[in-house]
Design a protein around this motif. Structure first.
Motif, PDB file in Angstrom:
ATOM      1  N   VAL A  72      44.112 -41.613 -77.961  1.00  0.00           N
ATOM      2  CA  VAL A  72      42.751 -41.330 -77.534  1.00  0.00           C
ATOM      3  C   VAL A  72      42.855 -40.605 -76.197  1.00  0.00           C
ATOM      4  O   VAL A  72      43.464 -41.125 -75.263  1.00  0.00           O
ATOM      5  N   GLU A  73      42.260 -39.407 -76.115  1.00  0.00           N
ATOM      6  CA  GLU A  73      42.437 -38.586 -74.925  1.00  0.00           C
ATOM      7  C   GLU A  73      41.107 -38.078 -74.380  1.00  0.00           C
ATOM      8  O   GLU A  73      40.221 -37.703 -75.148  1.00  0.00           O
ATOM      9  N   ALA A  74      41.013 -38.033 -73.058  1.00  0.00           N
ATOM     10  CA  ALA A  74      39.871 -37.401 -72.406  1.00  0.00           C
ATOM     11  C   ALA A  74      40.031 -35.889 -72.532  1.00  0.00           C
ATOM     12  O   ALA A  74      41.143 -35.374 -72.528  1.00  0.00           O
ATOM     13  N   GLN A  75      38.908 -35.200 -72.678  1.00  0.00           N
ATOM     14  CA  GLN A  75      38.941 -33.745 -72.791  1.00  0.00           C
ATOM     15  C   GLN A  75      37.825 -33.148 -71.945  1.00  0.00           C
ATOM     16  O   GLN A  75      36.684 -33.610 -71.996  1.00  0.00           O
ATOM     17  N   ASP A  76      38.159 -32.134 -71.189  1.00  0.00           N
ATOM     18  CA  ASP A  76      37.152 -31.424 -70.404  1.00  0.00           C
ATOM     19  C   ASP A  76      36.136 -30.772 -71.331  1.00  0.00           C
ATOM     20  O   ASP A  76      36.438 -30.441 -72.475  1.00  0.00           O
ATOM     21  N   GLY A  77      34.924 -30.584 -70.821  1.00  0.00           N
ATOM     22  CA  GLY A  77      33.899 -29.866 -71.567  1.00  0.00           C
ATOM     23  C   GLY A  77      33.028 -30.726 -72.448  1.00  0.00           C
ATOM     24  O   GLY A  77      32.222 -30.191 -73.214  1.00  0.00           O
ATOM     25  N   LEU A  78      33.157 -32.058 -72.353  1.00  0.00           N
ATOM     26  CA  LEU A  78      32.391 -32.953 -73.223  1.00  0.00           C
ATOM     27  C   LEU A  78      31.387 -33.823 -72.469  1.00  0.00           C
ATOM     28  O   LEU A  78      30.917 -34.830 -72.986  1.00  0.00           O
ATOM     29  N   ASN A  79      31.053 -33.430 -71.248  1.00  0.00           N
ATOM     30  CA  ASN A  79      30.077 -34.183 -70.469  1.00  0.00           C
ATOM     31  C   ASN A  79      28.659 -33.828 -70.891  1.00  0.00           C
ATOM     32  O   ASN A  79      28.432 -32.803 -71.545  1.00  0.00           O
ATOM     33  N   PRO A  80      27.679 -34.653 -70.527  1.00  0.00           N
ATOM     34  CA  PRO A  80      26.319 -34.492 -71.052  1.00  0.00           C
ATOM     35  C   PRO A  80      25.730 -33.091 -70.918  1.00  0.00           C
ATOM     36  O   PRO A  80      25.106 -32.596 -71.854  1.00  0.00           O
ATOM     37  N   ASN A  81      25.918 -32.447 -69.789  1.00  0.00           N
ATOM     38  CA  ASN A  81      25.284 -31.155 -69.555  1.00  0.00           C
ATOM     39  C   ASN A  81      26.234 -29.970 -69.646  1.00  0.00           C
ATOM     40  O   ASN A  81      25.890 -28.869 -69.221  1.00  0.00           O
ATOM     41  N   ASP A  82      27.420 -30.178 -70.198  1.00  0.00           N
ATOM     42  CA  ASP A  82      28.349 -29.067 -70.396  1.00  0.00           C
ATOM     43  C   ASP A  82      27.785 -28.123 -71.458  1.00  0.00           C
ATOM     44  O   ASP A  82      27.035 -28.545 -72.342  1.00  0.00           O
ATOM     45  N   PRO A  83      28.149 -26.850 -71.397  1.00  0.00           N
ATOM     46  CA  PRO A  83      27.618 -25.889 -72.369  1.00  0.00           C
ATOM     47  C   PRO A  83      28.141 -26.124 -73.789  1.00  0.00           C
ATOM     48  O   PRO A  83      29.341 -26.301 -74.000  1.00  0.00           O
ATOM     49  N   ALA A  84      27.233 -26.112 -74.751  1.00  0.00           N
ATOM     50  CA  ALA A  84      27.596 -26.344 -76.153  1.00  0.00           C
ATOM     51  C   ALA A  84      28.507 -25.246 -76.683  1.00  0.00           C
ATOM     52  O   ALA A  84      29.406 -25.514 -77.474  1.00  0.00           O
ATOM     53  N   ARG A  85      28.286 -24.009 -76.257  1.00  0.00           N
ATOM     54  CA  ARG A  85      29.112 -22.903 -76.743  1.00  0.00           C
ATOM     55  C   ARG A  85      30.576 -23.118 -76.379  1.00  0.00           C
ATOM     56  O   ARG A  85      31.468 -22.953 -77.207  1.00  0.00           O
ATOM     57  N   ALA A  86      30.832 -23.529 -75.130  1.00  0.00           N
ATOM     58  CA  ALA A  86      32.214 -23.770 -74.681  1.00  0.00           C
ATOM     59  C   ALA A  86      32.833 -24.946 -75.425  1.00  0.00           C
ATOM     60  O   ALA A  86      33.990 -24.890 -75.844  1.00  0.00           O
ATOM     61  N   ALA A  87      32.062 -26.019 -75.601  1.00  0.00           N
ATOM     62  CA  ALA A  87      32.575 -27.189 -76.322  1.00  0.00           C
ATOM     63  C   ALA A  87      32.919 -26.810 -77.758  1.00  0.00           C
ATOM     64  O   ALA A  87      33.963 -27.210 -78.280  1.00  0.00           O
ATOM     65  N   ALA A  88      32.071 -26.023 -78.395  1.00  0.00           N
ATOM     66  CA  ALA A  88      32.324 -25.601 -79.775  1.00  0.00           C
ATOM     67  C   ALA A  88      33.613 -24.795 -79.858  1.00  0.00           C
ATOM     68  O   ALA A  88      34.427 -25.008 -80.762  1.00  0.00           O
ATOM     69  N   GLN A  89      33.813 -23.892 -78.923  1.00  0.00           N
ATOM     70  CA  GLN A  89      35.025 -23.067 -78.939  1.00  0.00           C
ATOM     71  C   GLN A  89      36.277 -23.917 -78.789  1.00  0.00           C
ATOM     72  O   GLN A  89      37.288 -23.675 -79.450  1.00  0.00           O
TER      73      GLN A  89
END
Length: 154
Positions: free
Chosen positions: A72-89
């Motif tokens: 189980v790993e933490a990953q950048d880009g998954l916080n509440p207000n992070d951009p959906a486009r970046a998370a999807a990529q």
């Protein structure tokens, strides 16, 4: 590829604990969700979370219920207000089935972005402890395969 997007379980208010760990209800809901996933043969190659305590606890509980050796790993880009486009990529770079534990509004926008190509309108209604399964086609489009919320798990 299947993408399992999970909203963390119910957390204690920040006034009670600034770290916002899972509440007793949240722990119970997440255990039930993990058991549901295990009973239905869900297997993943990756489990990621935002790094916030409530997301980490949710991811670890689900992993333990799946009886998986996947870390189980933490990953950048998954916080509440992070951009959906970046998370999807980030999330679609792999062909591995992945379980992601995150927060609103990101999860709502992420599902909409993957399914419709836009972060609005909302196509699913998350509550703490819920999960949605998205499936990608060979053409790279995504569909909602199923969704489960705590109230239907008993």
């Amino acid at each position: 590829m299947k993408l399992y997007l999970v909203q963390h379980g119910d957390a204690v208010p920040s006034e009670t604990d600034i770290a916002r760990p899972l509440s007793e209800k949240g722990k119970r809901d997440v255990r039930r969700l993990g058991d549901f996933l295990a009973r239905n043969g869900i297997a993943v190659s990756r489990i990621t979370h935002s790094g916030k305590l409530r997301a980490q606890q949710t991811a670890e509980t689900i992993a333990s219920r799946l009886h998986t050796s996947v870390s189980v790993e933490a990953q950048d880009g998954l916080n509440p207000n992070d951009p959906a486009r970046a998370a999807a990529q980030i999330l679609v770079q792999s062909d591995d089935d992945t379980l992601v534990v995150s927060h609103l509004p990101l999860l709502r926008k992420l599902v909409s972005r993957l399914v419709t190509g836009n972060k609005e309108p909302s196509v699913v209604s998350f509550v703490p402890g819920s999960a949605v399964c998205l499936e990608s086609s060979e053409k790279g489009s995504w569909t909602v395969s199923w969704m489960v919320r705590p109230e239907v798990l008993g």
